[in-house]
Scaffold this motif. Structure first.
Motif: not given
Ligand code: ASP
Ligand code: MG
Length: 423
Positions: A227, A231, A234-236, A239-241, A243
């Motif tokens: 990654v 972030l 968790d992108p799981k 959607d729009d994470t 950093k």
């Protein structure tokens, strides 16, 4: 001195190992300690091997070993076309002794057997990677971390003996840099005073990097990941994470405590104690900036972070004798929960009841009800979700509570935690 850590995903196949070589070549002037995990999903596979040994299932034991053998052999074959290269014999010997272990006396301590076997994933990984780095022209040496990190006898959760480890680092690791520039070693593993292998707990390789940085007063630690950095969710689940560019040690500990899984929580404390910055960077894009975790808290509030825990159980205990919930009740409840290995994610008490939230996957609520039903009325709700927001505002709350009922909420100035159910 810089310390690098490469996890399982960054050495999962031959191309990944080539990429490690490329990253090392970007630091031609630095002395490096490079901590490496087992390749790909090898630790899980090694756990299966221990399980087969424990159940005395020789057929499965040998099949699982064969599978790991093929996996490592294939990576080696892609990296070393020269079939007589010394690495092949090392791999062969390691797997032979593992196979033979089945007919050796097995200790009655499962955790002991676990550590002796599971640690081989890291050993294999580092002998292959180190041999390849040499081939690529890096000035490397292989260090056996089982002779450097000293722990107590708590197998699977070894506690570090810091003074002894520091002495061993000075005696066995530092002198290597007289004529070598890169020391490649294993994450996750250590040894007892008798020289038996211990492990530091799952995902412990980050911690190894922290320990070695602390003991060598390194200028920084870099954890290379798949990654771009840490972030804000968790992108799981999101959607729009975004950093996190720069956060404090304190914030990183908070995030890890609430369940962010990017960095092993134990890693941060030794670095904080010595003010050693921790970089989280992408091994896919090593030139990109990543995240830096450092002393200053000035940047913590800039981006709200979201941590989700799914499949939660909310359980409440009410004493049947209508006694108030007081210290004795709580002491008793905690003791039993610890006995059943329940890890509490959140708790709340009122005059007449005490509630806890825990992971369904780790603890069976029925067992707890059985245990407590004589003294307490126990009620529970399953299939819940816990969301924690650091540096929240109303907009972030609205964002995660769409179509949810909130069963319980706790707020402090920086953090809100909500236990929710789908409407
Ligand atoms: N290989 C170990 C594990 O998967 C340690 C680590 O990767 O950090 O848990
Ligand atoms: Mg791993």
């Amino acid at each position: 001195m810089k310390v690098f850590k490469f996890g399982g995903a960054s050495v999962k196949d031959a191309n990944a190992v080539r990429n490690v070589s490329h990253i090392l070549s970007l630091f031609p002037k630095d002395q490096l300690i490079v901590v490496i995990s087992a390749m790909g999903k090898t630790t899980n596979a090694m756990e299966q091997i221990v399980d087969a040994l424990w159940k005395r299932d020789e057929k499965r034991y040998l099949e699982l070993i064969e599978d790991r053998y093929q996996f490592h052999q294939l990576i080696a074959a892609e990296l070393f076309p020269e079939k007589h290269y010394y690495i092949y014999q090392q791999i062969e010997e390691l797997f032979d002794s593992l196979k033979n272990r089945f007919h050796l006396p097995v200790s009655d301590n499962y955790n002991f057997e676990y550590d002796q076997i599971v640690s081989l994933g890291e050993v294999l990984s580092t002998i292959i990677v180190e041999a390849f780095m040499k081939e690529e022209g890096h000035l490397t040496t292989w260090i056996d971390c089982r002779k450097v990190i000293r722990t107590n006898h708590e197998y699977r959760e070894g506690e570090v003996d810091w003074a002894k480890t520091e002495a061993l680092v000075n005696e066995r690791l530092i002198p290597q840099f007289k004529d070598k520039r890169i020391a490649i070693t294993q994450g996750f593993i250590g040894h007892t005073s008798e020289g038996f292998t211990t492990t530091l707990g799952r995902e412990g390789s980050d911690f190894t990097a922290g320990i070695l940085a602390y003991c060598t007063q390194a200028e920084s630690v870099t954890i290379w990941k798949d990654v771009p950095g840490m972030l804000n969710a968790d992108p799981k689940w999101f959607d729009d994470t975004v950093k996190l560019q720069k956060i404090s040690f304190k914030e990183a500990i908070e995030l890890a405590y609430y369940g962010a899984t990017v960095i092993h929580p134990k890693t941060i404390k030794p670095l904080q104690n010595k003010g050693i910055p921790l970089y989280v960077k992408s091994f896919v894009d090593p030139g990109a900036e990543g995240t830096v975790i450092q002393e200053s808290t000035d940047f913590d509030h800039l981006v709200p972070s979201f941590i989700f825990k799914m499949e939660q159980v909310l359980m409440s205990f009410t004493p049947k004798d209508f006694s108030f919930i007081v210290e004795e009740n709580l002491g008793d409840i905690f003791q039993q929960l610890a006995f059943y290995g329940a890890k509490i994610n959140l708790m709340q008490n009122s005059a007449l009841s005490f509630s806890i939230l825990f992971d369904r996957s780790k603890t069976d609520p029925i067992k707890l009800v059985e245990k407590f039903k004589d003294q307490y009325t126990v009620r529970y709700n399953e299939g819940l979700e816990l969301v924690t927001i650091r540096h929240y505002d109303q907009a972030t709350i609205n964002r995660v509570t769409v179509d949810k009922d909130i069963l319980l909420e706790q707020r402090t100035r920086q953090t809100i935690r909500m236990v929710m159910k789908n409407k």
